[in-house]
Scaffold this motif. Sequence first.
Motif: not given
Length: 308
Positions: A279-280, A286-290, A293-296, A303-307
């Motif tokens: 995605l990057k 970045a906010q969309t990526i968060l 991955i939260q949903e998926q 927990a999602s922020k560390k990625y």
Amino acid sequence: MDNVRITNTPYDDVFRTLLNDCSSLIIPVINEVFGEHYSGQEKIVFSPNEHFLNQQDGNEDERITDTSFKIEGKESKKYHLECQSSTDNSMLVRFFEYDTQIALDEGTIKGNILTVTLPHSAVLFLRHFASTPDTLKIRMVTPGGTVEYDVLVMKSQLYTLEEIFEKNLLLLIPFYIFSHETRFDEYERDQVKRKALQEEYEWIKNKLEELLNQGAVSEYTRCTIIDMSNKVLEHIAVKYDSVKEGVKAVMGGKVLEYEAKTIKREGIEEGIKGTVSILKNLGVPAQTILVKIQEQYNLSPEASKKYL
């Protein structure tokens, strides 16, 4: 720009860990507090728990809610839960700040109308006294009239062990030790009374084992409840070594990860990292990526922020 972070207590951390890592424990609590009838199959969608509040001096204060989320069933409802070891004078102010910011985060503007929806709010008191109210109230006097809503109250010490298991309020188990707090001095001096406390925890451990064998809870949830119970015990009974060691001897120390669980976790970690990398490279914000991955991967916002 200066940010002010509200310091969390160990009990806040335990509460948030239980909700984020074992989200199935939320539904029975919501049913109990709000009189809902969720089946437990509904989808829980966590919202960011960090909110920036604009101050008159131009700075922003960063405030951390314990947890806010939506439950998506026949309809979608927003909830905001906080955990308090005891009441304090600033609590209602914080609730109002959090609730309005949560509402603004998802507010909509259509034409010349801004619509905001306040969450259903409640507080879990780990200690309560004769003066502790059963309901808190926020009243807003506006040019268009007075509006008020309740912040509902749950008092963990009112629930017996039998009620906790009958109502499936397993989230309260790590905080059950609060109901014995006033007798720690007795337990420390009296081995017989301390033995009675240990027997209660033996009963808790056996009931959790029964639920595991019935498939009602996962091994991960059972282990997390035990670990969080020990964490609360370490802090609340910090001056009472015999009480601490007695209960921990029954509940067990920190639960070790199984090899299979470690492998599974590492596999998920690699999958998340791969998704983020793709995605990057595609230039996704970045906010969309968060959010993705939260949903998926059913991650909490924390927990999602560390990625990233």
